[in-house]
Design a protein around this motif. Structure first.
Motif, PDB file in Angstrom:
ATOM      1  N   THR A 131     -16.210  11.038  -2.408  1.00 43.27           N
ATOM      2  CA  THR A 131     -16.570  10.111  -3.479  1.00 43.27           C
ATOM      3  C   THR A 131     -18.064  10.166  -3.765  1.00 43.27           C
ATOM      4  O   THR A 131     -18.818  10.865  -3.087  1.00 43.27           O
ATOM      5  CB  THR A 131     -16.164   8.669  -3.097  1.00 43.27           C
ATOM      6  N   SER A 132     -18.482   9.381  -4.748  1.00 44.94           N
ATOM      7  CA  SER A 132     -19.897   9.357  -5.132  1.00 44.94           C
ATOM      8  C   SER A 132     -20.691   8.442  -4.202  1.00 44.94           C
ATOM      9  O   SER A 132     -20.133   7.752  -3.344  1.00 44.94           O
ATOM     10  CB  SER A 132     -20.023   8.848  -6.577  1.00 44.94           C
ATOM     11  N   ASP A 133     -22.005   8.420  -4.418  1.00 46.58           N
ATOM     12  CA  ASP A 133     -22.880   7.577  -3.603  1.00 46.58           C
ATOM     13  C   ASP A 133     -22.694   6.093  -3.902  1.00 46.58           C
ATOM     14  O   ASP A 133     -23.177   5.242  -3.139  1.00 46.58           O
ATOM     15  CB  ASP A 133     -24.346   7.961  -3.846  1.00 46.58           C
ATOM     16  N   ARG A 134     -22.021   5.776  -5.004  1.00 43.67           N
ATOM     17  CA  ARG A 134     -21.782   4.367  -5.320  1.00 43.67           C
ATOM     18  C   ARG A 134     -20.863   3.712  -4.298  1.00 43.67           C
ATOM     19  O   ARG A 134     -21.007   2.541  -3.969  1.00 43.67           O
ATOM     20  CB  ARG A 134     -21.134   4.226  -6.711  1.00 43.67           C
ATOM     21  N   LEU A 135     -19.884   4.465  -3.810  1.00 47.63           N
ATOM     22  CA  LEU A 135     -18.893   3.906  -2.886  1.00 47.63           C
ATOM     23  C   LEU A 135     -19.520   3.682  -1.514  1.00 47.63           C
ATOM     24  O   LEU A 135     -20.202   4.546  -0.977  1.00 47.63           O
ATOM     25  CB  LEU A 135     -17.691   4.841  -2.776  1.00 47.63           C
TER      26      LEU A 135
END
Length: 317
Positions: free
Chosen positions: A73-77
């Motif tokens: 996943t992205s760094d947002r998660l």
């Protein structure tokens, strides 16, 4: 007369479709906390919402599961370790969530964590077998919800609880069906209470799906373990033929489950992102065409169907 009725039903469906396609604004600013993200529905939903740009707070039971999810996943998660059966773990995760959402509150709480075994004929089980499932599927879900509610209410957000078609029609003994009936009852009362605060509560009722709860022979292995632990009297009453037939039935149920988990996660996503989410979502064709209609039949008829289609104990023949 019939033409008017058909037209009315058609217009109602068009209106419903229009309402359900309306999406909540500023999704990229909204936080969603999901339990049970190591695998299965929770893992897929976390990735699905991350791709959509939402702020996903994923709770995993193990560090390995959390690391694997972060890598996909992205760094947002962000991830946190959570055991829903332990109060101290829930309190720590709640504080962790509060630090991230701040004054915005928590838009979505998805109670997805769950287990399915042990289950089997009731006489093969003991109190701890029931408690093990109820602690995760029902009591753990309730405690997580109680801790997260202030943040959800602040955001006027959503609570999404994962139930099952087994929360409508109880097909076997053990804590699983009981826990899912409990999820239905808890969600209904919660929905009515929180409606005054603008919070919406949705129930997801999946049919049969192939997840880590059912793969790798877990279901038949659990049944076999219960049989091995049963008393000689119980074994005599039920018989070896009953065991073999039951194992075959369990294997057939698992194999007939759908591989397409998006049928469930799409329902979860809709409940979180639609301006007008449904109260209940039935996911899977078996849920829509068999279990849901079955649940509306008279009790005596449901009992008769299960009696004539089920495996019979040796001393019942």
């Amino acid at each position: 007369m019939w033409l008017y009725l058909v037209a009315l039903v058609g217009l109602w469906n068009l209106l419903r479709l229009f309402r359900e396609r309306q999406v909540v604004s500023h999704l990229q600013d909204k936080y969603v906390f999901i339990t049970g993200c190591d695998s299965g529905f929770g893992n897929l939903l976390a990735r699905q919402l991350d791709r959509r740009g939402m702020r996903v707070l994923a709770a995993c039971l193990t560090e390995k599961g959390a690391e694997e999810l972060r890598n996909r996943t992205s760094d947002r998660l962000e991830t946190v370790i959570l055991d829903v059966t332990k109060t101290e773990s829930i309190v720590a995760a709640t504080q962790w969530v509060k630090e991230r959402v701040g004054n915005r509150g928590l838009w979505g709480l998805v109670n997805n964590a769950g287990i399915s075994v042990p289950f089997g004929p009731t006489e093969w089980l003991n109190k701890q077998d029931f408690a093990k499932v109820l602690d995760v599927n029902l009591l753990g879900m309730i405690e997580v919800t109680l801790n997260m509610l202030p943040s959800v209410r602040k955001a006027r957000g959503r609570v999404v609880n994962v139930s099952s078609t087994m929360g409508r029609v109880s097909c076997f003994g053990g804590g699983y069906c009981i826990s899912k009936y409990g999820v239905e009852a808890f969600s209904d009362s919660l929905r009515r209470e929180l409606s005054y605060f603008g919070v919406k509560v949705a129930i997801i009722e999946p049919g049969s799906f192939k997840t880590d709860m059912t793969r790798n022979g877990r279901v038949p292995s659990s049944v076999k373990m219960l049989w091995d632990q049963a008393s000689s009297e119980v074994k005599e009453i039920y018989g070896e033929t009953f065991l073999l037939s039951l194992l075959q039935t369990m294997n057939s149920m698992v194999e007939s489950g759908s591989d397409d988990l998006t049928l469930v996660t799409d329902c979860m996503e809709h409940a979180l992102t639609s301006c007008h989410p449904r109260t209940r979502y039935s996911a899977g064709w078996d849920a829509k065409l068999f279990y849901l209609p079955l649940s509306y039949l008279p009790t005596f008829l449901i009992d008769a169907i299960f009696y004539w289609s089920s495996v019979k104990p040796a001393q019942a023949l």
